[in-house]
Design a protein around this motif. Sequence first.
Motif, PDB file in Angstrom:
ATOM      1  N   VAL A 134       0.848  -1.194   0.000  1.00 33.54           N
ATOM      2  CA  VAL A 134       0.000   0.000   0.000  1.00 33.54           C
ATOM      3  C   VAL A 134       0.882   1.241   0.000  1.00 33.54           C
ATOM      4  O   VAL A 134       1.635   1.470   0.949  1.00 33.54           O
ATOM      5  CB  VAL A 134      -0.922   0.005   1.244  1.00 33.54           C
ATOM      6  CG1 VAL A 134      -1.787   1.254   1.278  1.00 33.54           C
ATOM      7  CG2 VAL A 134      -1.776  -1.257   1.274  1.00 33.54           C
ATOM      8  N   PRO A 135       0.792   2.056  -1.066  1.00 29.49           N
ATOM      9  CA  PRO A 135       1.607   3.274  -1.101  1.00 29.49           C
ATOM     10  C   PRO A 135       1.030   4.353  -0.192  1.00 29.49           C
ATOM     11  O   PRO A 135      -0.151   4.336   0.149  1.00 29.49           O
ATOM     12  CB  PRO A 135       1.522   3.710  -2.567  1.00 29.49           C
ATOM     13  CG  PRO A 135       0.204   3.193  -3.028  1.00 29.49           C
ATOM     14  CD  PRO A 135      -0.020   1.897  -2.268  1.00 29.49           C
ATOM     15  N   LEU A 136       1.880   5.288   0.175  1.00 29.82           N
ATOM     16  CA  LEU A 136       1.396   6.471   0.888  1.00 29.82           C
ATOM     17  C   LEU A 136       0.577   7.296  -0.094  1.00 29.82           C
ATOM     18  O   LEU A 136       1.043   7.599  -1.191  1.00 29.82           O
ATOM     19  CB  LEU A 136       2.571   7.294   1.422  1.00 29.82           C
ATOM     20  CG  LEU A 136       3.301   6.698   2.618  1.00 29.82           C
ATOM     21  CD1 LEU A 136       4.631   7.386   2.826  1.00 29.82           C
ATOM     22  CD2 LEU A 136       2.451   6.805   3.855  1.00 29.82           C
ATOM     23  N   GLY A 137      -0.632   7.621   0.289  1.00 28.11           N
ATOM     24  CA  GLY A 137      -1.516   8.394  -0.568  1.00 28.11           C
ATOM     25  C   GLY A 137      -1.320   9.888  -0.402  1.00 28.11           C
ATOM     26  O   GLY A 137      -0.606  10.356   0.495  1.00 28.11           O
ATOM     27  N   GLU A 138      -1.976  10.631  -1.268  1.00 26.16           N
ATOM     28  CA  GLU A 138      -1.832  12.084  -1.301  1.00 26.16           C
ATOM     29  C   GLU A 138      -2.160  12.752   0.032  1.00 26.16           C
ATOM     30  O   GLU A 138      -1.491  13.682   0.448  1.00 26.16           O
ATOM     31  CB  GLU A 138      -2.748  12.637  -2.395  1.00 26.16           C
ATOM     32  CG  GLU A 138      -2.580  14.095  -2.664  1.00 26.16           C
ATOM     33  CD  GLU A 138      -3.402  14.545  -3.852  1.00 26.16           C
ATOM     34  OE1 GLU A 138      -3.933  15.665  -3.786  1.00 26.16           O
ATOM     35  OE2 GLU A 138      -3.520  13.797  -4.824  1.00 26.16           O
ATOM     36  N   ASP A 139      -3.189  12.282   0.708  1.00 24.19           N
ATOM     37  CA  ASP A 139      -3.600  12.885   1.980  1.00 24.19           C
ATOM     38  C   ASP A 139      -3.053  12.168   3.206  1.00 24.19           C
ATOM     39  O   ASP A 139      -3.324  12.579   4.338  1.00 24.19           O
ATOM     40  CB  ASP A 139      -5.127  12.927   2.066  1.00 24.19           C
ATOM     41  CG  ASP A 139      -5.734  13.890   1.058  1.00 24.19           C
ATOM     42  OD1 ASP A 139      -5.078  14.907   0.754  1.00 24.19           O
ATOM     43  OD2 ASP A 139      -6.843  13.617   0.572  1.00 24.19           O
ATOM     44  N   ASP A 140      -2.291  11.093   2.997  1.00 26.69           N
ATOM     45  CA  ASP A 140      -1.799  10.313   4.134  1.00 26.69           C
ATOM     46  C   ASP A 140      -0.862  11.108   5.027  1.00 26.69           C
ATOM     47  O   ASP A 140      -0.852  10.904   6.241  1.00 26.69           O
ATOM     48  CB  ASP A 140      -1.119   9.031   3.658  1.00 26.69           C
ATOM     49  CG  ASP A 140      -2.119   7.972   3.232  1.00 26.69           C
ATOM     50  OD1 ASP A 140      -3.296   8.061   3.636  1.00 26.69           O
ATOM     51  OD2 ASP A 140      -1.717   7.051   2.495  1.00 26.69           O
ATOM     52  N   GLY A 141      -0.077  11.989   4.464  1.00 28.01           N
ATOM     53  CA  GLY A 141       0.831  12.787   5.289  1.00 28.01           C
ATOM     54  C   GLY A 141       0.085  13.568   6.349  1.00 28.01           C
ATOM     55  O   GLY A 141       0.476  13.592   7.519  1.00 28.01           O
ATOM     56  N   LYS A 142      -1.015  14.187   5.953  1.00 28.88           N
ATOM     57  CA  LYS A 142      -1.822  14.948   6.919  1.00 28.88           C
ATOM     58  C   LYS A 142      -2.468  14.022   7.936  1.00 28.88           C
ATOM     59  O   LYS A 142      -2.471  14.312   9.140  1.00 28.88           O
ATOM     60  CB  LYS A 142      -2.890  15.750   6.179  1.00 28.88           C
ATOM     61  CG  LYS A 142      -2.327  16.845   5.312  1.00 28.88           C
ATOM     62  CD  LYS A 142      -3.428  17.511   4.511  1.00 28.88           C
ATOM     63  CE  LYS A 142      -2.847  18.502   3.522  1.00 28.88           C
ATOM     64  NZ  LYS A 142      -3.857  19.034   2.618  1.00 28.88           N
ATOM     65  N   ARG A 143      -3.018  12.912   7.463  1.00 30.98           N
ATOM     66  CA  ARG A 143      -3.661  11.953   8.373  1.00 30.98           C
ATOM     67  C   ARG A 143      -2.653  11.386   9.364  1.00 30.98           C
ATOM     68  O   ARG A 143      -2.947  11.225  10.552  1.00 30.98           O
ATOM     69  CB  ARG A 143      -4.333  10.832   7.575  1.00 30.98           C
ATOM     70  CG  ARG A 143      -5.499  11.318   6.734  1.00 30.98           C
ATOM     71  CD  ARG A 143      -6.093  10.225   5.850  1.00 30.98           C
ATOM     72  NE  ARG A 143      -6.523   9.078   6.643  1.00 30.98           N
ATOM     73  CZ  ARG A 143      -6.347   7.813   6.265  1.00 30.98           C
ATOM     74  NH1 ARG A 143      -5.759   7.512   5.133  1.00 30.98           N
ATOM     75  NH2 ARG A 143      -6.772   6.826   7.032  1.00 30.98           N
ATOM     76  N   ILE A 144      -1.446  11.089   8.879  1.00 31.00           N
ATOM     77  CA  ILE A 144      -0.391  10.566   9.754  1.00 31.00           C
ATOM     78  C   ILE A 144      -0.002  11.605  10.794  1.00 31.00           C
ATOM     79  O   ILE A 144       0.105  11.296  11.984  1.00 31.00           O
ATOM     80  CB  ILE A 144       0.830  10.112   8.915  1.00 31.00           C
ATOM     81  CG1 ILE A 144       0.493   8.826   8.167  1.00 31.00           C
ATOM     82  CG2 ILE A 144       2.072   9.946   9.787  1.00 31.00           C
ATOM     83  CD1 ILE A 144       1.495   8.440   7.100  1.00 31.00           C
ATOM     84  N   GLY A 145       0.194  12.835  10.366  1.00 30.23           N
ATOM     85  CA  GLY A 145       0.554  13.898  11.303  1.00 30.23           C
ATOM     86  C   GLY A 145      -0.496  14.099  12.374  1.00 30.23           C
ATOM     87  O   GLY A 145      -0.174  14.261  13.561  1.00 30.23           O
ATOM     88  N   GLU A 146      -1.764  14.069  11.977  1.00 26.83           N
ATOM     89  CA  GLU A 146      -2.854  14.231  12.947  1.00 26.83           C
ATOM     90  C   GLU A 146      -2.894  13.070  13.928  1.00 26.83           C
ATOM     91  O   GLU A 146      -3.099  13.264  15.133  1.00 26.83           O
ATOM     92  CB  GLU A 146      -4.184  14.371  12.209  1.00 26.83           C
ATOM     93  CG  GLU A 146      -4.309  15.683  11.453  1.00 26.83           C
ATOM     94  CD  GLU A 146      -5.473  15.718  10.479  1.00 26.83           C
ATOM     95  OE1 GLU A 146      -6.191  14.702  10.337  1.00 26.83           O
ATOM     96  OE2 GLU A 146      -5.665  16.769   9.836  1.00 26.83           O
ATOM     97  N   LEU A 147      -2.678  11.848  13.418  1.00 26.17           N
ATOM     98  CA  LEU A 147      -2.666  10.683  14.301  1.00 26.17           C
ATOM     99  C   LEU A 147      -1.492  10.745  15.272  1.00 26.17           C
ATOM    100  O   LEU A 147      -1.633  10.445  16.461  1.00 26.17           O
ATOM    101  CB  LEU A 147      -2.625   9.389  13.483  1.00 26.17           C
ATOM    102  CG  LEU A 147      -2.564   8.086  14.275  1.00 26.17           C
ATOM    103  CD1 LEU A 147      -3.733   7.966  15.256  1.00 26.17           C
ATOM    104  CD2 LEU A 147      -2.513   6.893  13.332  1.00 26.17           C
TER     105      LEU A 147
END
Length: 125
Positions: free
Chosen positions: A64-77
Motif C-alpha cells: 500500500v503506497p502512501l496516498g496524497e492525503d496520508d501525510g496529513k492523516r499521519i501527522g494528525e494521528l
Amino acid sequence: MKAVLDAGALMAVDRRNRMIGAQLRVLQQQGTPIRVSSAVVGQAWRDGCKQANLARVLAGVGIVPLGEDDGKRIGELLALAGSTDVVDAHVALMAAHADLVLTSDPGDIRKLLQARGVSARVQAV
C-alpha cells in the motif's frame, strides 16, 4: 479481516523466522489478505540479491503506497497519540476493526490504534 505487517514482521521473514513464516502461510491458506505499507518495505529492503525470502513473501502481499492525503492523516494521528514514528502511524492507519497487525513494536502500534479508536488485534513477532 486482513493482516497488516510492520517492518519487524518483514525483518523476521528475512531472518527466516519459522513462526512468522508459518503464520503467513496459514493466513494465505485462509484467504486472508496481507498488506504492508510501502514505507515499511523501505525500512526492511536492502539488497534483493540477499533477501530472496523477503522478496518471495512480498510477491504475495499487497503493498500500500502512501496516498496524497496520508501525510496529513499521519501527522494528525501522531499528534493525537503523542507519538513520532511516521511509518508506524501509516501501519496503524491501514488497520481496521478486527484486523491483525503483526509487529515488533506492539506498544506503539496499540497506542496509535487506540488514538484512532480501532480495535485491531496486535501480535508481537
